[in-house]
Write a protein that holds these residues in place. Sequence first.
Motif, PDB file in Angstrom:
ATOM      1  N   CYS A 205       0.854  -1.186   0.000  1.00 39.19           N
ATOM      2  CA  CYS A 205       0.000   0.000   0.000  1.00 39.19           C
ATOM      3  C   CYS A 205       0.888   1.234   0.000  1.00 39.19           C
ATOM      4  N   ASP A 206       0.563   2.200  -0.861  1.00 41.34           N
ATOM      5  CA  ASP A 206       1.326   3.451  -0.908  1.00 41.34           C
ATOM      6  C   ASP A 206       0.560   4.614  -0.291  1.00 41.34           C
ATOM      7  N   GLY A 207      -0.556   4.311   0.364  1.00 43.32           N
ATOM      8  CA  GLY A 207      -1.398   5.346   0.947  1.00 43.32           C
ATOM      9  C   GLY A 207      -2.627   5.640   0.115  1.00 43.32           C
ATOM     10  N   ARG A 208      -2.578   5.286  -1.164  1.00 43.00           N
ATOM     11  CA  ARG A 208      -3.743   5.442  -2.047  1.00 43.00           C
ATOM     12  C   ARG A 208      -4.132   4.127  -2.691  1.00 43.00           C
ATOM     13  N   LEU A 209      -3.146   3.418  -3.228  1.00 44.52           N
ATOM     14  CA  LEU A 209      -3.404   2.131  -3.872  1.00 44.52           C
ATOM     15  C   LEU A 209      -3.093   0.997  -2.903  1.00 44.52           C
ATOM     16  N   VAL A 210      -3.915  -0.032  -2.948  1.00 47.57           N
ATOM     17  CA  VAL A 210      -3.756  -1.215  -2.105  1.00 47.57           C
ATOM     18  C   VAL A 210      -3.684  -2.429  -3.027  1.00 47.57           C
ATOM     19  N   ARG A 211      -2.599  -3.195  -2.920  1.00 45.25           N
ATOM     20  CA  ARG A 211      -2.426  -4.403  -3.759  1.00 45.25           C
ATOM     21  C   ARG A 211      -2.379  -5.628  -2.873  1.00 45.25           C
ATOM     22  N   ILE A 212      -3.242  -6.605  -3.151  1.00 51.47           N
ATOM     23  CA  ILE A 212      -3.311  -7.850  -2.382  1.00 51.47           C
ATOM     24  C   ILE A 212      -3.083  -9.011  -3.349  1.00 51.47           C
ATOM     25  N   ALA A 213      -1.988  -9.735  -3.169  1.00 53.48           N
ATOM     26  CA  ALA A 213      -1.672 -10.866  -4.041  1.00 53.48           C
ATOM     27  C   ALA A 213      -2.526 -12.073  -3.665  1.00 53.48           C
ATOM     28  N   VAL A 214      -3.125 -12.706  -4.665  1.00 52.87           N
ATOM     29  CA  VAL A 214      -3.967 -13.890  -4.457  1.00 52.87           C
ATOM     30  C   VAL A 214      -3.600 -14.977  -5.467  1.00 52.87           C
ATOM     31  N   GLY A 215      -2.319 -15.052  -5.823  1.00 51.25           N
ATOM     32  CA  GLY A 215      -1.881 -15.931  -6.902  1.00 51.25           C
ATOM     33  C   GLY A 215      -2.004 -17.410  -6.595  1.00 51.25           C
ATOM     34  N   ASN A 216      -1.938 -18.207  -7.642  1.00 47.71           N
ATOM     35  CA  ASN A 216      -1.971 -19.665  -7.560  1.00 47.71           C
ATOM     36  C   ASN A 216      -1.144 -20.223  -8.706  1.00 47.71           C
ATOM     37  N   GLU A 217      -1.121 -21.559  -8.832  1.00 45.03           N
ATOM     38  CA  GLU A 217      -0.267 -22.150  -9.861  1.00 45.03           C
ATOM     39  C   GLU A 217      -0.711 -21.798 -11.279  1.00 45.03           C
ATOM     40  N   HIS A 218      -1.993 -21.474 -11.454  1.00 43.72           N
ATOM     41  CA  HIS A 218      -2.501 -21.136 -12.782  1.00 43.72           C
ATOM     42  C   HIS A 218      -2.196 -19.685 -13.149  1.00 43.72           C
ATOM     43  N   GLU A 219      -2.155 -18.820 -12.149  1.00 41.50           N
ATOM     44  CA  GLU A 219      -1.893 -17.400 -12.381  1.00 41.50           C
ATOM     45  C   GLU A 219      -1.115 -16.849 -11.179  1.00 41.50           C
ATOM     46  N   PRO A 220       0.210 -17.051 -11.157  1.00 38.39           N
ATOM     47  CA  PRO A 220       0.989 -16.638  -9.989  1.00 38.39           C
ATOM     48  C   PRO A 220       0.849 -15.165  -9.631  1.00 38.39           C
ATOM     49  N   ASP A 221       0.635 -14.301 -10.629  1.00 33.56           N
ATOM     50  CA  ASP A 221       0.559 -12.866 -10.360  1.00 33.56           C
ATOM     51  C   ASP A 221      -0.876 -12.371 -10.170  1.00 33.56           C
ATOM     52  N   ALA A 222      -1.819 -13.256  -9.961  1.00 34.94           N
ATOM     53  CA  ALA A 222      -3.202 -12.822  -9.701  1.00 34.94           C
ATOM     54  C   ALA A 222      -3.221 -11.920  -8.467  1.00 34.94           C
ATOM     55  N   HIS A 223      -3.959 -10.807  -8.561  1.00 37.34           N
ATOM     56  CA  HIS A 223      -3.986  -9.869  -7.446  1.00 37.34           C
ATOM     57  C   HIS A 223      -5.228  -8.993  -7.525  1.00 37.34           C
ATOM     58  N   LEU A 224      -5.538  -8.380  -6.387  1.00 34.41           N
ATOM     59  CA  LEU A 224      -6.577  -7.360  -6.302  1.00 34.41           C
ATOM     60  C   LEU A 224      -5.886  -6.013  -6.163  1.00 34.41           C
ATOM     61  N   LEU A 225      -6.359  -5.016  -6.893  1.00 35.83           N
ATOM     62  CA  LEU A 225      -5.828  -3.668  -6.785  1.00 35.83           C
ATOM     63  C   LEU A 225      -6.974  -2.713  -6.462  1.00 35.83           C
ATOM     64  N   TYR A 226      -6.891  -2.063  -5.316  1.00 36.50           N
ATOM     65  CA  TYR A 226      -7.928  -1.137  -4.865  1.00 36.50           C
ATOM     66  C   TYR A 226      -7.380   0.289  -4.830  1.00 36.50           C
ATOM     67  N   GLU A 227      -8.269   1.264  -5.045  1.00 39.02           N
ATOM     68  CA  GLU A 227      -7.991   2.655  -4.708  1.00 39.02           C
ATOM     69  C   GLU A 227      -8.697   2.952  -3.404  1.00 39.02           C
ATOM     70  N   TRP A 228      -7.935   3.360  -2.437  1.00 37.49           N
ATOM     71  CA  TRP A 228      -8.437   3.583  -1.065  1.00 37.49           C
ATOM     72  C   TRP A 228      -8.793   5.057  -0.892  1.00 37.49           C
ATOM     73  N   GLN A 229     -10.032   5.319  -0.483  1.00 36.21           N
ATOM     74  CA  GLN A 229     -10.503   6.674  -0.245  1.00 36.21           C
ATOM     75  C   GLN A 229     -11.027   6.754   1.187  1.00 36.21           C
ATOM     76  N   PRO A 230     -10.183   7.206   2.118  1.00 40.25           N
ATOM     77  CA  PRO A 230     -10.625   7.311   3.518  1.00 40.25           C
ATOM     78  C   PRO A 230     -11.796   8.275   3.659  1.00 40.25           C
ATOM     79  N   ILE A 231     -12.636   7.988   4.631  1.00 39.61           N
ATOM     80  CA  ILE A 231     -13.748   8.880   4.915  1.00 39.61           C
ATOM     81  C   ILE A 231     -13.201  10.210   5.435  1.00 39.61           C
ATOM     82  N   ALA A 232     -13.834  11.290   5.042  1.00 41.45           N
ATOM     83  CA  ALA A 232     -13.369  12.606   5.488  1.00 41.45           C
ATOM     84  C   ALA A 232     -13.495  12.701   7.004  1.00 41.45           C
ATOM     85  N   SER A 233     -12.411  13.139   7.660  1.00 39.86           N
ATOM     86  CA  SER A 233     -12.431  13.228   9.121  1.00 39.86           C
ATOM     87  C   SER A 233     -13.004  14.558   9.572  1.00 39.86           C
TER      88      SER A 233
END
Length: 233
Positions: A205-233
């Motif tokens: 996570c770089d503070g805005r983008l969140v990357r979660i690796a979910v790879g397996n033998e069929h697709e080692p680089d499978a991943h989820l990529l989110y844009e994180w938008q915190p609620i306004a404080s």
Amino acid sequence: MTLSAPAEPSARLYSQTDHDERGNFHYQGDLYCPDDDLPVLCRRIERHLASHFPEVRFAIRSERFSGGRKIIAEVLDAPDDLTTREAQEAFIVRVRDQIERFGYARSNFYQDFMAVSFYNEVRIVPAYWAALAARRGKANSVDNLVSLASFKKRLKPGDSLTLLHAPYKHRALGTARRVIQIRSKDFVFEGRSYCDFPRAANFACDGRLVRIAVGNEHEPDAHLLYEWQPIAS
């Protein structure tokens, strides 16, 4: 039931031991110690695997259940390319052979009899596929500026996560979803879908983008990529 006397510690490995003509199988590893309790056994196995496979990273854990006890060796990283089923099976046999040196097994497949000091399982977990993808060059790389522990503390109900990338044409691709609950092992989106927190090695996570690796033998680089938008404080 016809069973011969207990076997002496074997110079052969578990996978090299055969049943006899009556269906009896006897194996006692050369490192077997009947007085080991489960925590001691796990530590001995962990040290041995680290020595025997110095380039492989394992996480060793154990389980108790009504039928006995189980040692689980999770493969976190290894120099071997385990994308084919044949490579996986050969690697798992090598690791299991070393774990079985700490136990004994007696069985007879004709009489449906089995007695073991512990069961064992070798699992190739997502951390391995993430490490393999990193060596190959992973897509959508994210600078790891926010640790997983920090992300768990900073993520709040009301924050939104927009799914920018996912394997298998995920139905939520491009959708911003609001977080309604953060639990110890996952966080929950409105609509009651959820996302598991991964191992730290599978998270960036770089503070805005969140990357979660979910790879397996069929697709080692499978991943989820989110844009994180915190609620306004």
